[in-house]
Design a protein around this motif. Structure first.
Motif, PDB file in Angstrom:
ATOM      1  N   GLY A  40      18.265   1.384  23.393  1.00 36.29           N
ATOM      2  CA  GLY A  40      16.859   1.282  23.736  1.00 36.29           C
ATOM      3  C   GLY A  40      15.931   1.314  22.526  1.00 36.29           C
ATOM      4  N   PHE A  41      16.512   1.470  21.333  1.00 36.59           N
ATOM      5  CA  PHE A  41      15.725   1.475  20.101  1.00 36.59           C
ATOM      6  C   PHE A  41      16.450   0.636  19.053  1.00 36.59           C
ATOM      7  CE2 PHE A  41      14.765   5.447  22.211  1.00 36.59           C
ATOM      8  CZ  PHE A  41      13.382   5.503  22.153  1.00 36.59           C
ATOM      9  N   SER A  42      15.691   0.021  18.174  1.00 35.71           N
ATOM     10  CA  SER A  42      16.306  -0.737  17.095  1.00 35.71           C
ATOM     11  C   SER A  42      15.639  -0.373  15.767  1.00 35.71           C
ATOM     12  CB  SER A  42      16.196  -2.246  17.349  1.00 35.71           C
ATOM     13  OG  SER A  42      14.849  -2.636  17.448  1.00 35.71           O
ATOM     14  N   LEU A  43      16.283  -0.759  14.702  1.00 35.54           N
ATOM     15  CA  LEU A  43      15.777  -0.509  13.358  1.00 35.54           C
ATOM     16  C   LEU A  43      14.776  -1.594  12.994  1.00 35.54           C
ATOM     17  CD1 LEU A  43      16.083   1.185  10.723  1.00 35.54           C
ATOM     18  CD2 LEU A  43      17.740  -0.525  10.009  1.00 35.54           C
ATOM     19  N   ALA A  44      13.668  -1.182  12.446  1.00 36.01           N
ATOM     20  CA  ALA A  44      12.649  -2.125  11.977  1.00 36.01           C
ATOM     21  C   ALA A  44      12.345  -1.819  10.520  1.00 36.01           C
ATOM     22  CB  ALA A  44      11.387  -2.003  12.823  1.00 36.01           C
ATOM     23  N   LEU A  45      11.752  -2.795   9.841  1.00 37.10           N
ATOM     24  CA  LEU A  45      11.347  -2.590   8.460  1.00 37.10           C
ATOM     25  C   LEU A  45      10.051  -3.325   8.210  1.00 37.10           C
ATOM     26  CD1 LEU A  45      12.087  -5.304   6.431  1.00 37.10           C
ATOM     27  CD2 LEU A  45      14.298  -4.695   7.334  1.00 37.10           C
ATOM     28  N   THR A  46       9.331  -2.855   7.224  1.00 40.69           N
ATOM     29  CA  THR A  46       8.079  -3.487   6.850  1.00 40.69           C
ATOM     30  C   THR A  46       7.822  -3.235   5.373  1.00 40.69           C
ATOM     31  OG1 THR A  46       5.740  -3.726   7.459  1.00 40.69           O
ATOM     32  CG2 THR A  46       6.612  -1.493   7.424  1.00 40.69           C
ATOM     33  N   PRO A  47       7.216  -4.195   4.688  1.00 40.73           N
ATOM     34  CA  PRO A  47       6.820  -3.914   3.308  1.00 40.73           C
ATOM     35  C   PRO A  47       5.779  -2.787   3.321  1.00 40.73           C
ATOM     36  CG  PRO A  47       6.687  -6.267   3.766  1.00 40.73           C
ATOM     37  CD  PRO A  47       6.909  -5.579   5.073  1.00 40.73           C
ATOM     38  N   ASP A  48       5.966  -1.816   2.476  1.00 41.72           N
ATOM     39  CA  ASP A  48       5.047  -0.679   2.379  1.00 41.72           C
ATOM     40  C   ASP A  48       5.251  -0.080   1.000  1.00 41.72           C
ATOM     41  OD1 ASP A  48       3.647   1.732   2.531  1.00 41.72           O
ATOM     42  OD2 ASP A  48       4.246   2.107   4.605  1.00 41.72           O
ATOM     43  N   ASP A  49       4.235  -0.131   0.186  1.00 34.96           N
ATOM     44  CA  ASP A  49       4.363   0.279  -1.207  1.00 34.96           C
ATOM     45  C   ASP A  49       4.031   1.739  -1.458  1.00 34.96           C
ATOM     46  OD1 ASP A  49       4.920  -2.400  -1.614  1.00 34.96           O
ATOM     47  OD2 ASP A  49       2.876  -2.889  -2.230  1.00 34.96           O
ATOM     48  N   HIS A  50       3.620   2.467  -0.425  1.00 33.17           N
ATOM     49  CA  HIS A  50       3.139   3.827  -0.650  1.00 33.17           C
ATOM     50  C   HIS A  50       3.756   4.832   0.314  1.00 33.17           C
ATOM     51  CE1 HIS A  50       0.247   1.952  -3.294  1.00 33.17           C
ATOM     52  NE2 HIS A  50      -0.066   1.127  -2.317  1.00 33.17           N
ATOM     53  N   PRO A  51       4.932   5.378  -0.003  1.00 39.59           N
ATOM     54  CA  PRO A  51       5.504   6.408   0.866  1.00 39.59           C
ATOM     55  C   PRO A  51       4.575   7.621   0.936  1.00 39.59           C
ATOM     56  CG  PRO A  51       7.059   5.779  -0.879  1.00 39.59           C
ATOM     57  CD  PRO A  51       5.766   5.097  -1.162  1.00 39.59           C
ATOM     58  N   LYS A  52       4.311   8.065   2.143  1.00 37.92           N
ATOM     59  CA  LYS A  52       3.525   9.283   2.357  1.00 37.92           C
ATOM     60  C   LYS A  52       4.392  10.233   3.160  1.00 37.92           C
ATOM     61  CE  LYS A  52      -0.738   6.649   2.577  1.00 37.92           C
ATOM     62  NZ  LYS A  52      -0.438   5.294   3.008  1.00 37.92           N
ATOM     63  N   ASN A  53       4.669  11.387   2.607  1.00 36.91           N
ATOM     64  CA  ASN A  53       5.491  12.386   3.290  1.00 36.91           C
ATOM     65  C   ASN A  53       6.863  11.810   3.671  1.00 36.91           C
ATOM     66  OD1 ASN A  53       6.014  14.917   4.313  1.00 36.91           O
ATOM     67  ND2 ASN A  53       5.067  14.506   6.289  1.00 36.91           N
ATOM     68  N   PRO A  54       7.630  11.321   2.690  1.00 37.24           N
ATOM     69  CA  PRO A  54       8.914  10.693   3.012  1.00 37.24           C
ATOM     70  C   PRO A  54       9.979  11.693   3.456  1.00 37.24           C
ATOM     71  CG  PRO A  54       8.607  10.768   0.641  1.00 37.24           C
ATOM     72  CD  PRO A  54       7.339  11.280   1.260  1.00 37.24           C
ATOM     73  N   TYR A  55      10.786  11.254   4.385  1.00 40.92           N
ATOM     74  CA  TYR A  55      11.964  11.996   4.854  1.00 40.92           C
ATOM     75  C   TYR A  55      13.148  11.669   3.955  1.00 40.92           C
ATOM     76  CZ  TYR A  55      15.836  13.107   8.067  1.00 40.92           C
ATOM     77  OH  TYR A  55      16.985  13.581   8.631  1.00 40.92           O
ATOM     78  N   ALA A  56      13.256  10.412   3.548  1.00 40.53           N
ATOM     79  CA  ALA A  56      14.311   9.956   2.635  1.00 40.53           C
ATOM     80  C   ALA A  56      13.742   8.831   1.792  1.00 40.53           C
ATOM     81  CB  ALA A  56      15.529   9.465   3.415  1.00 40.53           C
ATOM     82  N   VAL A  57      14.143   8.793   0.535  1.00 37.23           N
ATOM     83  CA  VAL A  57      13.648   7.754  -0.364  1.00 37.23           C
ATOM     84  C   VAL A  57      14.701   7.462  -1.422  1.00 37.23           C
ATOM     85  CG1 VAL A  57      12.443   9.399  -1.869  1.00 37.23           C
ATOM     86  CG2 VAL A  57      11.667   7.031  -1.769  1.00 37.23           C
ATOM     87  N   THR A  58      14.848   6.194  -1.762  1.00 38.17           N
ATOM     88  CA  THR A  58      15.720   5.793  -2.854  1.00 38.17           C
ATOM     89  C   THR A  58      15.085   4.592  -3.543  1.00 38.17           C
ATOM     90  OG1 THR A  58      18.029   5.388  -3.477  1.00 38.17           O
ATOM     91  CG2 THR A  58      17.210   4.166  -1.587  1.00 38.17           C
ATOM     92  N   GLU A  59      15.427   4.424  -4.791  1.00 44.08           N
ATOM     93  CA  GLU A  59      14.916   3.289  -5.554  1.00 44.08           C
ATOM     94  C   GLU A  59      16.098   2.470  -6.049  1.00 44.08           C
ATOM     95  OE1 GLU A  59      13.955   0.945  -8.937  1.00 44.08           O
ATOM     96  OE2 GLU A  59      14.970   2.850  -9.220  1.00 44.08           O
ATOM     97  N   LYS A  60      15.992   1.158  -5.921  1.00 43.83           N
ATOM     98  CA  LYS A  60      17.051   0.253  -6.385  1.00 43.83           C
ATOM     99  C   LYS A  60      16.389  -0.992  -6.956  1.00 43.83           C
ATOM    100  CE  LYS A  60      21.342  -1.750  -5.925  1.00 43.83           C
ATOM    101  NZ  LYS A  60      22.451  -1.367  -6.714  1.00 43.83           N
ATOM    102  N   ASP A  61      16.702  -1.300  -8.188  1.00 46.65           N
ATOM    103  CA  ASP A  61      16.207  -2.514  -8.841  1.00 46.65           C
ATOM    104  C   ASP A  61      14.690  -2.660  -8.749  1.00 46.65           C
ATOM    105  OD1 ASP A  61      18.865  -3.199  -9.509  1.00 46.65           O
ATOM    106  OD2 ASP A  61      19.139  -4.209  -7.583  1.00 46.65           O
ATOM    107  N   GLY A  62      13.978  -1.540  -8.912  1.00 45.07           N
ATOM    108  CA  GLY A  62      12.522  -1.578  -8.935  1.00 45.07           C
ATOM    109  C   GLY A  62      11.842  -1.516  -7.587  1.00 45.07           C
TER     110      GLY A  62
END
Length: 101
Positions: A40-62
């Motif tokens: 009943g739920f799926s994964l979505a993504l969107t360009p967003d350059d400003h994490p606010k209060n992140p739960y998880a974050v990683t950086e790869k190739d800039g």
């Protein structure tokens, strides 16, 4: 929660989404769809350059890949592995149990 992005997936995000160094991608759960761990739920993504209060974050190739605290419910108990799938010419997502409660 950890987010891992393969080299092939990183190339896809740069090329197909037109992302340049310093940009970001936010992952979140949305209503409708299905994943191997949610019905009943799926994964979505969107360009967003400003994490606010992140739960998880990683950086790869800039590029910064992240999940906000408000979307922790969707990923709780799992790490997110992102690879490139040539059959769909896009990203493939693996939910890896991490024992997090």
């Amino acid at each position: 929660m950890k987010i891992t992005v393969s080299d092939r997936a990183s190339k896809w995000f740069h090329a197909d989404m037109g992302l340049e160094d310093g940009r970001g991608v936010r992952f979140y759960g949305k209503v409708y769809g299905k994943t191997p761990v949610h019905d009943g739920f799926s994964l979505a993504l969107t360009p967003d350059d400003h994490p606010k209060n992140p739960y998880a974050v990683t950086e790869k190739d800039g590029i910064t890949y992240f999940v906000q605290q408000g979307d922790a419910w969707f990923f709780k108990g799992y790490d997110l592995g992102i690879d490139y799938d040539p059959q769909i010419d896009g990203p493939k997502y693996d939910y890896i149990e991490n024992g997090e409660l």
